[in-house]
Design a protein around this motif. Structure first.
Motif, PDB file in Angstrom:
ATOM      1  N   MET A 150     -13.739  11.877  75.908  1.00 33.72           N
ATOM      2  CA  MET A 150     -13.185  10.851  76.783  1.00 33.72           C
ATOM      3  C   MET A 150     -13.520   9.479  76.223  1.00 33.72           C
ATOM      4  O   MET A 150     -14.665   9.187  75.925  1.00 33.72           O
ATOM      5  N   LYS A 151     -12.480   8.662  76.078  1.00 27.15           N
ATOM      6  CA  LYS A 151     -12.623   7.368  75.407  1.00 27.15           C
ATOM      7  C   LYS A 151     -12.962   6.252  76.390  1.00 27.15           C
ATOM      8  O   LYS A 151     -12.428   6.230  77.499  1.00 27.15           O
ATOM      9  N   ASN A 152     -13.799   5.330  75.914  1.00 21.68           N
ATOM     10  CA  ASN A 152     -14.072   4.088  76.645  1.00 21.68           C
ATOM     11  C   ASN A 152     -14.402   4.262  78.121  1.00 21.68           C
ATOM     12  O   ASN A 152     -13.691   3.792  78.993  1.00 21.68           O
ATOM     13  N   VAL A 153     -15.477   4.961  78.361  1.00 25.34           N
ATOM     14  CA  VAL A 153     -15.957   5.132  79.722  1.00 25.34           C
ATOM     15  C   VAL A 153     -17.031   4.069  79.902  1.00 25.34           C
ATOM     16  O   VAL A 153     -18.103   4.166  79.313  1.00 25.34           O
ATOM     17  N   ASN A 154     -16.698   3.036  80.708  1.00 24.34           N
ATOM     18  CA  ASN A 154     -17.483   1.827  80.534  1.00 24.34           C
ATOM     19  C   ASN A 154     -18.431   1.385  81.642  1.00 24.34           C
ATOM     20  O   ASN A 154     -18.564   0.210  81.944  1.00 24.34           O
ATOM     21  N   SER A 155     -19.123   2.347  82.236  1.00 21.05           N
ATOM     22  CA  SER A 155     -20.291   2.000  83.048  1.00 21.05           C
ATOM     23  C   SER A 155     -21.134   3.267  83.140  1.00 21.05           C
ATOM     24  O   SER A 155     -20.640   4.368  82.901  1.00 21.05           O
ATOM     25  N   VAL A 156     -22.390   3.077  83.484  1.00 17.69           N
ATOM     26  CA  VAL A 156     -23.296   4.223  83.605  1.00 17.69           C
ATOM     27  C   VAL A 156     -22.759   5.185  84.658  1.00 17.69           C
ATOM     28  O   VAL A 156     -22.711   6.398  84.469  1.00 17.69           O
ATOM     29  N   LYS A 157     -22.299   4.617  85.755  1.00 14.21           N
ATOM     30  CA  LYS A 157     -21.780   5.429  86.860  1.00 14.21           C
ATOM     31  C   LYS A 157     -20.550   6.232  86.411  1.00 14.21           C
ATOM     32  O   LYS A 157     -20.436   7.419  86.678  1.00 14.21           O
ATOM     33  N   PHE A 158     -19.634   5.552  85.700  1.00 12.52           N
ATOM     34  CA  PHE A 158     -18.416   6.235  85.259  1.00 12.52           C
ATOM     35  C   PHE A 158     -18.728   7.343  84.260  1.00 12.52           C
ATOM     36  O   PHE A 158     -18.060   8.371  84.234  1.00 12.52           O
ATOM     37  N   VAL A 159     -19.720   7.129  83.409  1.00 11.52           N
ATOM     38  CA  VAL A 159     -20.069   8.160  82.426  1.00 11.52           C
ATOM     39  C   VAL A 159     -20.495   9.428  83.157  1.00 11.52           C
ATOM     40  O   VAL A 159     -20.038  10.532  82.840  1.00 11.52           O
ATOM     41  N   MET A 160     -21.323   9.270  84.179  1.00 11.40           N
ATOM     42  CA  MET A 160     -21.784  10.444  84.914  1.00 11.40           C
ATOM     43  C   MET A 160     -20.623  11.115  85.654  1.00 11.40           C
ATOM     44  O   MET A 160     -20.486  12.336  85.663  1.00 11.40           O
ATOM     45  N   GLN A 161     -19.766  10.274  86.226  1.00 15.60           N
ATOM     46  CA  GLN A 161     -18.604  10.788  86.959  1.00 15.60           C
ATOM     47  C   GLN A 161     -17.638  11.507  86.011  1.00 15.60           C
ATOM     48  O   GLN A 161     -17.134  12.581  86.310  1.00 15.60           O
ATOM     49  N   ALA A 162     -17.409  10.903  84.841  1.00 12.76           N
ATOM     50  CA  ALA A 162     -16.480  11.488  83.869  1.00 12.76           C
ATOM     51  C   ALA A 162     -16.979  12.854  83.415  1.00 12.76           C
ATOM     52  O   ALA A 162     -16.188  13.797  83.268  1.00 12.76           O
ATOM     53  N   ILE A 163     -18.278  12.989  83.193  1.00 13.36           N
ATOM     54  CA  ILE A 163     -18.837  14.264  82.736  1.00 13.36           C
ATOM     55  C   ILE A 163     -18.643  15.332  83.813  1.00 13.36           C
ATOM     56  O   ILE A 163     -18.166  16.439  83.544  1.00 13.36           O
ATOM     57  N   GLU A 164     -18.981  14.966  85.039  1.00  7.85           N
ATOM     58  CA  GLU A 164     -18.885  15.917  86.136  1.00  7.85           C
ATOM     59  C   GLU A 164     -17.443  16.405  86.324  1.00  7.85           C
ATOM     60  O   GLU A 164     -17.185  17.606  86.413  1.00  7.85           O
ATOM     61  N   ASN A 165     -16.511  15.462  86.351  1.00  8.68           N
ATOM     62  CA  ASN A 165     -15.121  15.832  86.597  1.00  8.68           C
ATOM     63  C   ASN A 165     -14.510  16.593  85.429  1.00  8.68           C
ATOM     64  O   ASN A 165     -13.732  17.523  85.625  1.00  8.68           O
ATOM     65  N   GLU A 166     -14.888  16.198  84.214  1.00  6.21           N
ATOM     66  CA  GLU A 166     -14.360  16.890  83.043  1.00  6.21           C
ATOM     67  C   GLU A 166     -14.891  18.327  83.003  1.00  6.21           C
ATOM     68  O   GLU A 166     -14.145  19.256  82.688  1.00  6.21           O
ATOM     69  N   ALA A 167     -16.165  18.500  83.332  1.00  5.94           N
ATOM     70  CA  ALA A 167     -16.744  19.851  83.333  1.00  5.94           C
ATOM     71  C   ALA A 167     -15.998  20.714  84.342  1.00  5.94           C
ATOM     72  O   ALA A 167     -15.615  21.852  84.051  1.00  5.94           O
TER      73      ALA A 167
END
Lengths: 486, 95
Positions: free
Chosen positions: A224-241
């Motif tokens: 996932m490209k350009n995930v630009n906050s600490v919160k979004f990184v955690m959210q992106a990982i959870e949703n992608e998983a």
């Protein structure tokens, strides 16, 4: 820490995550040209002919960018490679005027390293760094000013970047968040990157794969490209998983692909499949000979290294008596840690830490101030704690004094003196007050004597109220019980 | 080394070169000839030999961190096929 598991009706899943982080190097000029790195200027003013990709222009490496990269490498406890090379990464995009990015490929300037992250349950985890290389940033495309055109601003083109690649060591979204916070803290301490993710000076790509929980296999990952906050990184990982698990559980397979994270929905959408992956055709940059660093050069930068958050945290725990959690919170930001040390100088450090992490930070938040702009100086916060420690004022009065300090910036000693807030510790004065409370409340006295002993607290409260908060609570407590039990 | 028409199309795409359909076959032949010629180099044993980066045996020259260029927007935009509001204007690129 407790292991992260995603449980569905059909089974248990674990995750494997790696991060790639781009950090803009703090330098006055760009990595290969004399253009300014200033952020937020008018479009295309900080563009040199080199940055614009004019024919015949030659890149010249900025000394400071190399220095900053080595410093960062040392901060990541990483191996500094004395020999590194620049390469061209070829691709066409409107914000890349040369049609190639000068980067490092086979021989990066920084090799393997490791940083320790602090997790919410108080434990630590070591995260491996695979490598770090230096390269140039691209320009910026603006897509929303015209329905038919994209606008290109090359001010950012050629700004120096450090790309940090981690090992696939993350097993929980929280670990990735903690890593980003620690990395940001380190580069800010070092002054090598300002770490502002919302301005894009630190940008994160996230690689996620899933596997049956407990298994050690590595499955195909999606980036996932350009995930630009600490919160979004955690959210992106959870949703992608979750997305990947759903596909596996429905009998599908995951192919390597690149996805675009949408911060408004927390979901991602497909950008390109593997078969359309860029073919970058790296080759050695003919305009730049290899970069060779001497032992002496690296040793000089080592000598400049300052105390980093982990070392500071350990010192605060070992020599100042803070809990690991308090020390971690105070050390995340260098200015906070320095303010704390100054305030704690000669006073009860644990109490100073408590004050900083409660009333003090709450005040800064409320006033939307940076610590550097705080109306309450470090010295005055220390003095306030000293007044409490020496029982000149009670903790309750201290809150009122702090309130005044945050308006006027005055010395707490002066406030206490002028407003007559000194704690009353004179036993006879306190006794007189208690006698009055007892005399005017015979019903409650009777109830107390009949066994409602928790009324003692009510008497203490009344007496303190009557003293306008100035009576020493410990003395009041003691005397109230003595008198009621007589 | 023989090269197929798929590879020719792929290289043309990567290089943003337009090759007319009737030229694909002849380009393929030309490519193959060039590659065959270069392949003569394979006769040399290069085990344990690092790739040569440059024939100039020079060390990297570095510059001081000073702002020495920029503030020449008019010249920078002069060659742009289209410029609007001081930006380069290009056909909409949304990935």
């Amino acid at each position: 820490m407790a292991e992260y598991v995603i449980e569905t009706a059909k089974g248990k899943w674990g995750i494997v995550v790696g991060l790639e982080i781009h950090c803009q190097i703090i330098s006055k000029s760009k990595i290969f040209s004399g253009g300014s790195t200033e952020f937020g200027d008018e479009p295309n003013v900080n563009v040199s002919f080199v940055d614009a990709g004019m024919p015949g222009m030659l890149p010249t490496l900025n000394k400071e960018c190399v220095h900053q990269a080595v410093k960062t490498g040392l901060g990541l406890n990483a191996k500094i490679n004395k020999y590194s090379e620049f390469s061209r990464k070829n691709y066409f995009y409107a914000d890349m005027p040369t049609d190639y990015q000068i980067t490092q490929f086979r021989y990066p300037i920084v090799g393997e390293g490791e940083i320790t992250v602090d997790l919410s349950d108080g434990t630590n985890k070591k995260i491996g760094i695979e490598r770090m290389h230096i390269e140039q940033d691209a320009g910026k495309s603006i897509h929303d000013l015209s329905p038919t055109k994209s606008y290109i601003d090359l001010n950012r083109a050629g700004v120096g970047l450090m790309e940090i690649v981690t090992k696939p060591d993350f097993r929980a979204p929280e670990e990735a968040g903690a890593f980003l916070r620690k990395l940001r803290s380190i580069v800010r301490y070092l002054g090598t990157c300002d770490g502002n993710m919302d301005e894009g000076s630190m940008r994160c790509d996230v690689n996620v794969s899933v596997r049956p929980f407990g298994s050690s296999e590595l499955r195909s990952r999606c980036e996932m490209k350009n995930v630009n906050s600490v919160k979004f990184v955690m959210q992106a990982i959870e949703n992608e998983a979750k997305r990947q698990i759903e596909i596996y559980e429905n009998g599908g397979t995951i192919e390597q692909e690149t996805r675009q994270f949408d911060p408004t929905t927390g979901q991602s959408k497909l950008m390109r499949k593997k078969e359309f992956a860029h073919d970058y055709r790296y080759f050695p940059e003919p305009d730049l000979p290899p970069l060779v660093l001497s032992d002496e050069y690296i040793a000089d930068i080592k000598a400049e290294m300052i105390e980093l958050p982990d070392a500071k945290k350990q010192r605060f725990v070992e020599t100042m008596g803070l809990t690991p959690y308090d020390a971690m919170v105070l050390c995340e930001n260098k200015e906070h840690a320095e303010f704390f040390e100054k305030a704690a100088q000669g006073h009860d450090a644990k109490k100073v830490a408590n004050w900083m992490m409660s009333d003090f930070f709450a005040m800064l938040n409320k006033k939307r101030l940076d610590i550097a702009q705080s109306p309450v100086s470090a010295e005055n916060l220390g003095r306030l704690v000293e007044l409490i420690s020496k029982e000149v004022i009670s903790g309750k009065i201290a809150k009122d004094v702090f309130e005044i300090m945050s308006e006027t910036g005055e010395n707490p000693e002066k406030i206490v003196e002028e407003k007559g807030l000194k704690q009353v510790t004179d036993t006879s004065a306190i006794e007189a007050i208690i006698n009055e409370v007892i005399a005017s409340n015979p019903d409650n006295v009777a109830a107390y004597k009949n066994g409602k002993t928790n009324l003692a607290g009510w008497f203490v409260g009344q007496a303190i109220k009557m003293s306008q908060g100035k009576a020493n609570p410990a003395i009041v407590n003691k005397l109230v019980r003595e008198k009621l039990d007589k | 080394m023989a090269i197929d028409t798929h590879t020719v199309r792929r290289i043309a795409f990567l290089s943003r070169l337009k090759i007319e359909e009737e030229k694909i076959e002849s380009t393929k032949e030309e490519f193959s000839k060039i590659l065959n010629w270069i392949e003569e180099l394979n006769e040399v044993n290069t085990d344990d030999v690092e790739p040569l980066i440059s024939v100039n045996n020079t060390t990297l020259r570095m510059r001081d961190d000073e702002v020495t260029a920029g503030n020449c927007r008019a010249e920078i935009l002069k060659n742009a096929p289209a410029a609007e509001y001081d930006y380069f204007a290009v056909p909409k690129v949304v990935e």
